[in-house]
Structures are given as C-alpha cells and as structure tokens.
Design an enzyme around this catalytic site. Structure first.
Site, PDB file in Angstrom:
ATOM      1  N   LYS A 265       0.839  -1.192   0.000  1.00 34.48           N
ATOM      2  CA  LYS A 265       0.000   0.000   0.000  1.00 34.48           C
ATOM      3  C   LYS A 265       0.880   1.251   0.000  1.00 34.48           C
ATOM      4  O   LYS A 265       2.004   1.239   0.523  1.00 34.48           O
ATOM      5  CB  LYS A 265      -0.866   0.037   1.270  1.00 34.48           C
ATOM      6  CG  LYS A 265      -1.843  -1.093   1.446  1.00 34.48           C
ATOM      7  CD  LYS A 265      -2.541  -0.966   2.795  1.00 34.48           C
ATOM      8  CE  LYS A 265      -3.480  -2.131   3.070  1.00 34.48           C
ATOM      9  NZ  LYS A 265      -4.657  -2.115   2.181  1.00 34.48           N
ATOM     10  N   ARG A 339      -9.552 -12.058   2.044  1.00 31.47           N
ATOM     11  CA  ARG A 339     -10.347 -13.154   1.491  1.00 31.47           C
ATOM     12  C   ARG A 339      -9.589 -14.484   1.564  1.00 31.47           C
ATOM     13  O   ARG A 339     -10.214 -15.546   1.592  1.00 31.47           O
ATOM     14  CB  ARG A 339     -10.754 -12.821   0.060  1.00 31.47           C
ATOM     15  CG  ARG A 339      -9.632 -12.713  -0.932  1.00 31.47           C
ATOM     16  CD  ARG A 339     -10.014 -11.939  -2.179  1.00 31.47           C
ATOM     17  NE  ARG A 339     -10.205 -10.519  -1.886  1.00 31.47           N
ATOM     18  CZ  ARG A 339     -10.618  -9.622  -2.781  1.00 31.47           C
ATOM     19  NH1 ARG A 339     -10.884 -10.004  -4.027  1.00 31.47           N
ATOM     20  NH2 ARG A 339     -10.753  -8.372  -2.452  1.00 31.47           N
TER      21      ARG A 339
END
Length: 494
Positions: A265, A339
């Site tokens: 990020k 996920r």
C-alpha cells in the site's frame, strides 16, 4: 475506561439536580422545538437564533441557567425527528460532548420502553474513551460524567437494561481491540485476549498455532502470515448451551496489521491498518455476549488472524496457496489478503454443518465507494441477508443488501490454479467480486441438498471512523455490527 452510572428516573424534574441538565430538540421547519418538560422554555428558545442553533443531530448548545438545581443547561439536537435511533444517538452525543461535567440529567421527552432503553444504551456507549496509550496528556483528558440520570415515566424490565450493559461491554471490547496498535495486538496476543474474554463463561477457546494450521491445511492463513516473524493463529471460540436447537457459525477477518504485503500500500493507506482485525473482534465479542446473555443457541466463531507484512518470506504475486478445502488459489495481489484467510475460516465453519454462517470483514475499499462509511454491505443467501438487515434496523445499525451476480465468477479464473484471489484488470464491483470469491468456500448442508445459508458483512466503511465522533460512533474503532449480530443470535434462539 470507567463507565458512568446510568440510571432511570420517573421523578419530577424539579426534584433533581446535576451539573448539567440536558434537553432535547428537534429541527422543525420553523426552528428547533424543545422536547420534554423544560423549564424556562421561552428564555431558552429565544437564544437559539443568537447562537445559530438549529437542532441538527449531534449539535449541542450549552447555556447558563438561574435554576439553582443545575449548573447549566445543554440542548442536544436530535435532527428532524425524535425516533428511537435519534434518541440513542443524542444521548450518546450529549454524554461524550459534556465530558468534564460530574453529573448529567437527560430529559429528552421520551415516553416509551423502546426510547427509554435506547437512551440508556446511548448514554452507556457515549462514555467510551480510549486512553490506554496516552502518557503526559492522559491527565488532561476530561472524564465523562460519573452519573447520568435519564428521565422517563416508563417502567423498563431489569433484564432489558442488563442486556444493554452486555452489549455496551461487547462494543467497547471491540473498540479497545481495534484501537490497539499493531505492535501490541498481533496474532498471539489477540488469541490471548480471546482466552481472557472467555474466562468464567461457558465458552471454550482453542488456539491453532502455525504448526496446527499446517497440519490442518490452512494455506490461506499461513500464506498471508508467513511474511511476519509473529506467525498467524486461528482461534475457535465455542458457546454450546445444553438443548440449543440451532447452530450459527461466525467467521472473522483478523489482520492485525496490513501493509499490503509485496503488493504494498502507499504510506498514507497504511494509516489505521491496525484496524483490519475488526471483523474477528466483532464475532468474538458477539459470541461472548451470547454466553453472558445465556442465549439458547450454539455459536462457533472462527477468528482468522495474521499480520500481512513484507519480508523475504512473504508470499509473492503468482504464488499458489492451497486452502483448507483443497482449492488452490493463485495470488494475483497480496493486498487482497483478507479473502485468503477468510477462505480457510469459511471452509472450517462449513465442516460442522451449522444452520447458517455469517462472516464479518473489513474487506474492500470498494464497499466504501459504494455505500460510504455509515452503511455496511451484506451479501449472500437472501433469507439470511434479510435477517441481518432487519436485525440492524432493530439495533440502529445500517446494513444494505448487495447482489452476487453469477457472471462475476468467471473473472476469478486462474491460468494455473483453481481460482484467483482477484482480477487485476477489473476494478468495477470490487466488493461484489470479493463476495463471489468467499462464496466458493461455503460448504454444503449435512444432507448435501444445498449450500449452507451464508451472509457476508463487509464493514470496511463502518468498522472504523477516522473522523469526528457522532451519535454512538466514537473516533477510531466503532464496534459496528456487534449489536446487530447479537440481535440475529437472539432471533436464532427464538
């Protein structure tokens, strides 16, 4: 944090005293309208225009008073209506904004059991503050009132107020965990916090370390956590009261810090990434609350905990992980890590054939684009999704049903594995595509006749509040959806 002593009173206002008398006001078309039996109504109302007070939600005006029973009068805005949600938020906002006052009396014009309980809940939640890491500035923080009295002529069953206390503890527990920096809250310490939370309750906590995760084939949790020196954990929290007819399983995302891994990020995007474990904290707190409330429903929570850091051992783009159920997943972006850990949790939860599964995760930034920061998305089996949304309405927490279009499944095809964790060439519908991925790991019912009912809550927007506090929502971790999940459990318990 010390909670205030919140009490209800049916006494006449002129028989009470406090540092601050808090009155409610709604924003009418002709100006704010005071609620309740306020003294000196005309004198107070005359000052609204002078101070620009409009009665908007969270708007507070504090005025001097000649009444010797009260040090001052504060007017808290409820917004356009005086409904139950507005009452809850106004009580919370008043308690928080009037920090420094020793005692408060709240006269919000309430006259129903629902509104009385809501005011009690709001006053209790509004007292939250997180000062665990303050040093020199700790003493400068104004404490919330030690005593809050809510005026209501309506009798409320004691168990309703006891329920509020349990819910407030659960919400504040999530806030504390979520606000704790990643240096302090990591997989092993999170697991220890779960063990402490279950002490003295009919709840069992089982912690799987990295060796057990490897034995059990939990490649998603292991893969995400392998880049950190503080290795991952899976925590199974079980509440199984005798005679429970139904079993609800929870799965929570517990990324204690998320750098994005090798798909790193930007620096600014890492701020608040210690909040990425809010889903796991939420399902843990809801399970503990079920035990404290002695709900007649079996609850199993699976906390999927890892740090997503960068090192020579981190997973790389194009690495393939094998999940608990044998599905192989090509990792096309290591920042789509939530996920991956949730896939193992959903597979494990499915193996016990519960009546339903609900997962909670701060999963996608796309859901914030779609719904903003005050509404959580719910996807999955229609009946269960509806139950969650309706429970949220009861609890005063906004959830919105979202679809899982079948055509999105093809976007997750991998060149070499069974599945890819995302499609880097498609940016549309990111929260839906993540839901479609998770659906792949929800198992069949015990008789094989269908898929276990499942709902996915994406709380990326609601789990954290990076702005100013409002209503029952404090700055930082919010504890969002805890009260909704407990309401769902109460429905399951019948």
């Amino acid at each position: 944090m010390t909670s205030p002593r919140v009490a209800l009173s049916a006494a006449e206002l002129d028989s009470l005293s406090a540092d601050v008398l808090v009155l409610g006001a709604v924003s009418g078309s002709d100006g704010p309208v005071l609620l309740g039996d306020a003294p000196a109504v005309e004198e107070i109302t005359a000052q609204f225009a002078t101070f620009g007070f409009g009665g908007k939600a969270d708007e507070l005006l504090r005025l001097p008073t000649e009444d010797p029973s009260f040090g001052s009068v504060a007017i808290i805005g409820l917004g356009a209506d005086a409904g139950t949600d507005a009452v809850r938020n106004a009580a919370a906002s008043a308690v928080r904004q009037l920090a420094g006052a020793e005692s408060l009396v709240l006269d919000l014009g309430i006259n129903s059991v629902a509104d009385t309980v809501a005011a009690f809940e709001g006053a209790t939640l509004g007292a939250y503050a997180f000062n665990a890491f303050r040093g020199k500035t700790k003493d400068a923080q104004k404490p919330t009132a030690a005593s809050v009295t809510i005026l209501s002529p309506t009798a409320v069953p004691a168990e309703a107020l006891e329920r509020v206390d349990v819910l407030a503890d659960a919400v504040n527990f999530v806030k504390d965990l979520t606000n704790t920096p990643g240096a302090e809250l990591f997989p092993a310490s999170f697991a220890a916090a779960a063990e402490r939370a279950a002490e003295g309750l009919p709840v069992t906590v089982e912690v799987w370390d990295e060796a057990r995760l490897s034995e059990e084939g939990c490649g998603g949790i292991l893969g995400v956590g392998q880049g950190s020196s503080r290795l991952p954990r899976l925590v199974k929290v079980s509440y199984n009261p005798a005679g429970a007819a139904k079993h609800l399983a929870f799965v929570g995302k517990g990324i204690t810090f998320d750098t994005g891994g090798n798909s790193m990020k930007p620096a600014d995007f890492m701020l608040t990434m210690h909040h990425d474990m809010a889903g796991a904290a939420t399902v843990l707190a809801a399970t503990i609350a079920a035990a404290r409330l002695q709900l007649n429903v079996r609850v199993t929570a699976w906390l999927c905990i890892a740090e997503n850091l960068v090192s020579s051992t981190s997973i790389r783009p194009n690495d393939v992980l094998t999940m608990r159920d044998g599905t192989t997943v090509e990792v096309l972006n290591t920042d789509a890590e939530g996920r991956l850990v949730m896939a193992d949790g959903l597979a494990l939860a499915s193996e016990e054939y519960p009546d339903a599964i609900i997962d909670v995760a701060t999963l996608t930034g796309a859901v914030i684009v779609a719904l903003g920061r005050r509404t959580a998305a719910v996807m999955g089996e229609t009946g269960l999704v509806t139950s969650v949304v309706e429970a949220g309405q009861t609890a005063g927490e906004a959830h919105w049903p979202m679809p899982l279009p079948g055509e999105l499944r093809g976007l997750l095809d991998s060149r070499f594995a069974d599945l890819a964790n995302l499609n880097p060439s498609v940016r549309d519908g990111g929260s839906l595509l993540a839901g479609v991925f998770l659906r792949e790991f929800v198992g069949k019912t015990a008789d094989g006749s269908g898929t276990i009912p499942w709902a996915h809550l994406d709380i990326a927007g609601t789990g954290t509040n990076n702005g100013a506090a409002y209503g029952v929502t404090s700055t930082g971790g919010t504890g969002a959806s805890v009260r909704t999940l407990v309401t769902v459990l109460e429905d399951f318990a019948g």
